[in-house]
Design a protein around this motif. Structure first.
Motif, mmCIF file in Angstrom:
data_model
loop_
_atom_site.group_PDB
_atom_site.id
_atom_site.type_symbol
_atom_site.label_atom_id
_atom_site.label_comp_id
_atom_site.label_asym_id
_atom_site.label_seq_id
_atom_site.Cartn_x
_atom_site.Cartn_y
_atom_site.Cartn_z
ATOM 1 N N GLU A 55 76.479 -15.350 62.108
ATOM 2 C CA GLU A 55 76.309 -16.801 62.160
ATOM 3 C C GLU A 55 77.634 -17.482 62.511
ATOM 4 O O GLU A 55 78.709 -17.026 62.102
ATOM 5 N N ARG A 56 77.547 -18.581 63.252
ATOM 6 C CA ARG A 56 78.747 -19.337 63.636
ATOM 7 C C ARG A 56 79.557 -19.742 62.406
ATOM 8 O O ARG A 56 80.777 -19.591 62.388
ATOM 9 N N ARG A 57 78.890 -20.244 61.399
ATOM 10 C CA ARG A 57 79.574 -20.673 60.172
ATOM 11 C C ARG A 57 80.365 -19.520 59.575
ATOM 12 O O ARG A 57 81.525 -19.672 59.191
ATOM 13 N N THR A 70 85.857 -26.485 63.972
ATOM 14 C CA THR A 70 84.558 -26.860 64.532
ATOM 15 C C THR A 70 84.004 -25.739 65.404
ATOM 16 O O THR A 70 84.717 -24.806 65.783
ATOM 17 N N ASP A 71 82.741 -25.894 65.752
ATOM 18 C CA ASP A 71 82.130 -24.953 66.689
ATOM 19 C C ASP A 71 82.833 -24.987 68.037
ATOM 20 O O ASP A 71 82.870 -23.984 68.742
ATOM 21 N N ASP A 72 83.389 -26.135 68.409
ATOM 22 C CA ASP A 72 84.109 -26.241 69.683
ATOM 23 C C ASP A 72 85.303 -25.285 69.712
ATOM 24 O O ASP A 72 85.572 -24.658 70.738
ATOM 25 N N VAL A 73 86.011 -25.181 68.609
ATOM 26 C CA VAL A 73 87.158 -24.275 68.523
ATOM 27 C C VAL A 73 86.675 -22.826 68.647
ATOM 28 O O VAL A 73 87.254 -22.029 69.395
ATOM 29 N N LEU A 74 85.614 -22.489 67.935
ATOM 30 C CA LEU A 74 85.047 -21.143 68.006
ATOM 31 C C LEU A 74 84.597 -20.840 69.440
ATOM 32 O O LEU A 74 84.908 -19.770 69.983
ATOM 33 N N ILE A 78 85.842 -17.784 71.935
ATOM 34 C CA ILE A 78 84.863 -16.857 72.511
ATOM 35 C C ILE A 78 84.942 -16.900 74.036
ATOM 36 O O ILE A 78 84.934 -15.857 74.701
ATOM 37 N N ARG A 79 85.054 -18.099 74.603
ATOM 38 C CA ARG A 79 85.170 -18.250 76.062
ATOM 39 C C ARG A 79 86.394 -17.479 76.583
ATOM 40 O O ARG A 79 86.308 -16.736 77.559
#
Length: 106
Positions: A55-57, A70-74, A78-79
């Protein structure tokens, strides 16, 4: 495929790549690429649960302990990992995104 995944802090293979967490790098065919601390940790977490959706969290909490990210940082980490691996989000060979859930190492 993850191999030699006993103690992931010592290093492990990811397909043709060798991930060296202590050195903060990934290499293949004699070419080495630096990884951020968070990228190393993301790869370790995904390798520990190879084939499972993380899970992202959970990724955020484990890769950035004690920090609020935040999810943006994750997604950015990943990118960048995908870019280093030559992976594609549309046709992944290493890191698969599971919409609305998280990521898996395939």
């Amino acid at each position: 495929m993850v191999t030699d995944a006993g103690d992931l802090s010592l290093g492990f293979r990811l397909g043709d790549f060798v991930v060296e967490p202590r050195e903060g790098r990934i290499s293949r065919n004699g070419q080495s690429h630096p990884l951020t601390v968070h990228q190393v940790r993301i790869l370790q977490i995904l390798a520990e649960r190879h084939g499972e959706v993380v899970e992202r969290r959970q990724l955020r909490e484990d890769a950035w302990p004690g920090e609020q990210v935040t999810d943006d940082v994750l997604r950015a980490e990943i990118r960048d990992l995908r870019r280093t691996l030559g992976d594609s989000p549309k046709e992944p060979h290493y890191i698969m995104r599971v919409p609305h859930r998280g990521y898996a190492l395939i």
